[in-house]
Design an enzyme around this catalytic site. Structure first.
Site, mmCIF file in Angstrom:
data_model
loop_
_atom_site.group_PDB
_atom_site.id
_atom_site.type_symbol
_atom_site.label_atom_id
_atom_site.label_comp_id
_atom_site.label_asym_id
_atom_site.label_seq_id
_atom_site.Cartn_x
_atom_site.Cartn_y
_atom_site.Cartn_z
ATOM 1 N N SER A 21 33.249 -6.846 53.404
ATOM 2 C CA SER A 21 32.599 -7.566 54.515
ATOM 3 C C SER A 21 33.617 -8.246 55.445
ATOM 4 C CB SER A 21 31.681 -8.363 53.984
ATOM 5 O OG SER A 21 30.825 -7.900 52.859
HETATM 6 N N1 SAH Z 1 31.300 -8.162 48.360
HETATM 7 C C1 SAH Z 1 32.162 -7.087 48.604
HETATM 8 C C2 SAH Z 1 31.536 -6.275 49.516
HETATM 9 C C3 SAH Z 1 30.319 -5.418 48.876
HETATM 10 S S1 SAH Z 1 29.775 -3.815 49.810
HETATM 11 C C4 SAH Z 1 33.381 -7.550 49.086
HETATM 12 O O1 SAH Z 1 33.688 -8.698 49.161
HETATM 13 O O2 SAH Z 1 34.218 -6.613 49.322
HETATM 14 C C5 SAH Z 1 28.505 -3.936 48.768
HETATM 15 C C6 SAH Z 1 28.520 -3.129 47.389
HETATM 16 O O3 SAH Z 1 27.400 -3.334 46.636
HETATM 17 C C7 SAH Z 1 29.244 -1.972 47.246
HETATM 18 O O4 SAH Z 1 30.498 -1.961 46.374
HETATM 19 C C8 SAH Z 1 28.298 -1.269 46.472
HETATM 20 O O5 SAH Z 1 28.614 -0.093 45.487
HETATM 21 C C9 SAH Z 1 27.460 -2.250 45.536
HETATM 22 N N2 SAH Z 1 26.095 -1.975 45.332
HETATM 23 C C10 SAH Z 1 25.116 -1.416 45.923
HETATM 24 N N3 SAH Z 1 23.924 -1.309 45.131
HETATM 25 C C11 SAH Z 1 24.159 -1.836 43.849
HETATM 26 C C12 SAH Z 1 23.578 -2.345 42.803
HETATM 27 N N4 SAH Z 1 22.455 -1.758 42.714
HETATM 28 N N5 SAH Z 1 24.191 -3.194 41.725
HETATM 29 C C13 SAH Z 1 25.342 -3.330 41.999
HETATM 30 N N6 SAH Z 1 26.081 -3.248 43.049
HETATM 31 C C14 SAH Z 1 25.588 -2.585 44.194
#
Ligand code: SAH
Length: 225
Positions: A73
């Site tokens: 992000s």
């Molecule tokens: N917080 C992260 C950015 C997240 S991007 C950082 O600091 O880099 C969003 C993430 O959510 C992705 O890696 C994706 O795989 C995950 N995601 C999406 N749906 C999900 C679910 N149902 N359970 C767990 N993770 C999920």
């Protein structure tokens, strides 16, 4: 846009220090004013979570691609979400969406323990490797569909979701302690999402809309990598 390539030279330590200073200055200008959050973001080097081609862009305020088609992000959004979460030193926090691990690492500086889950095993493994390299010992990273939360560790003082759902998933609401706060993006499409703050009260939930955001979707089931 600058052309990026493997030939781009690594930053000198003076350039790096300058970029980090600008990074913090910029966070403040975007409304990240909580001293504890700024200290945490000063301490956790975003550069450690961004690999390869985009490494030199780690201190710019933009989301960047990571493995499995996901993104780390934008730092100002990480700062604002962390600030809205108002994490206290004794708190147990759940993050859904480990991604690169950067948000979890920032939270680890503010909370007693952080549980972070992602549906991609590959992302969880590489985030763990970065936590180890940075000597962060209060994060537990698990491969899991986080829409159902992490019942065995509930209730949580704070929950942060870094992928967008249509509505706050009800298992997550149920796993929030009374007085607890959850911050998450919600929206019906990729384009229109709002960051909301949910507070669990004695009798129910209070909802506050914070700002428009854009996150990758919260998907069901485990990823294939
Ligand atoms: N917080 C992260 C950015 C997240 S991007 C950082 O600091 O880099 C969003 C993430 O959510 C992705 O890696 C994706 O795989 C995950 N995601 C999406 N749906 C999900 C679910 N149902 N359970 C767990 N993770 C999920």
């Amino acid at each position: 846009m600058t052309q990026l390539g493997p030939q781009e030279p690594p930053l000198t330590s003076a350039e790096l220090a300058e970029r980090k200073m600008q990074f913090l200055f910029h966070l403040r200008s975007k409304g990240v004013t909580d001293a504890r959050v700024l200290t945490a973001m000063e301490k956790i080097d975003r550069g450690a979570f961004v690999r390869g081609l985009f490494a030199t862009r780690a201190y710019e305020d933009m989301p960047l691609p990571i493995a499995c088609g996901q993104t780390i992000s934008q730092p100002s959004v990480v700062g604002l979400m962390t600030q809205a979460l108002n994490v206290q030193p004794r708190h147990k926090v759940l993050e859904v969406g480990t991604g690169s691990g950067y948000q979890a690492a920032v939270l680890s500086q503010l909370a007693r323990r952080v549980y972070t889950v992602d549906r991609f095993r590959l992302l969880v493994q590489s985030a763990r490797a970065v936590f180890d390299a940075l000597n962060i010992t209060n994060i537990t990273a698990i491969t899991l569909d986080g829409s159902f939360g992490l019942a065995e560790q509930a209730p949580f003082d704070r929950i942060i979701v870094t992928a967008a759902a249509e509505d706050p998933p009800s298992p997550l609401l149920a796993q929030l302690r009374e007085g607890g706060i959850m911050v998450l993006p919600v929206g019906q499409s990729d384009a229109v999402q709002s960051l909301i703050k949910v507070t669990r009260t004695e009798t129910g939930f209070d909802y506050e809309e914070l700002r428009p955001v854009r996150f990758v979707p919260l998907l069901e089931g485990l990823g294939n990598e």
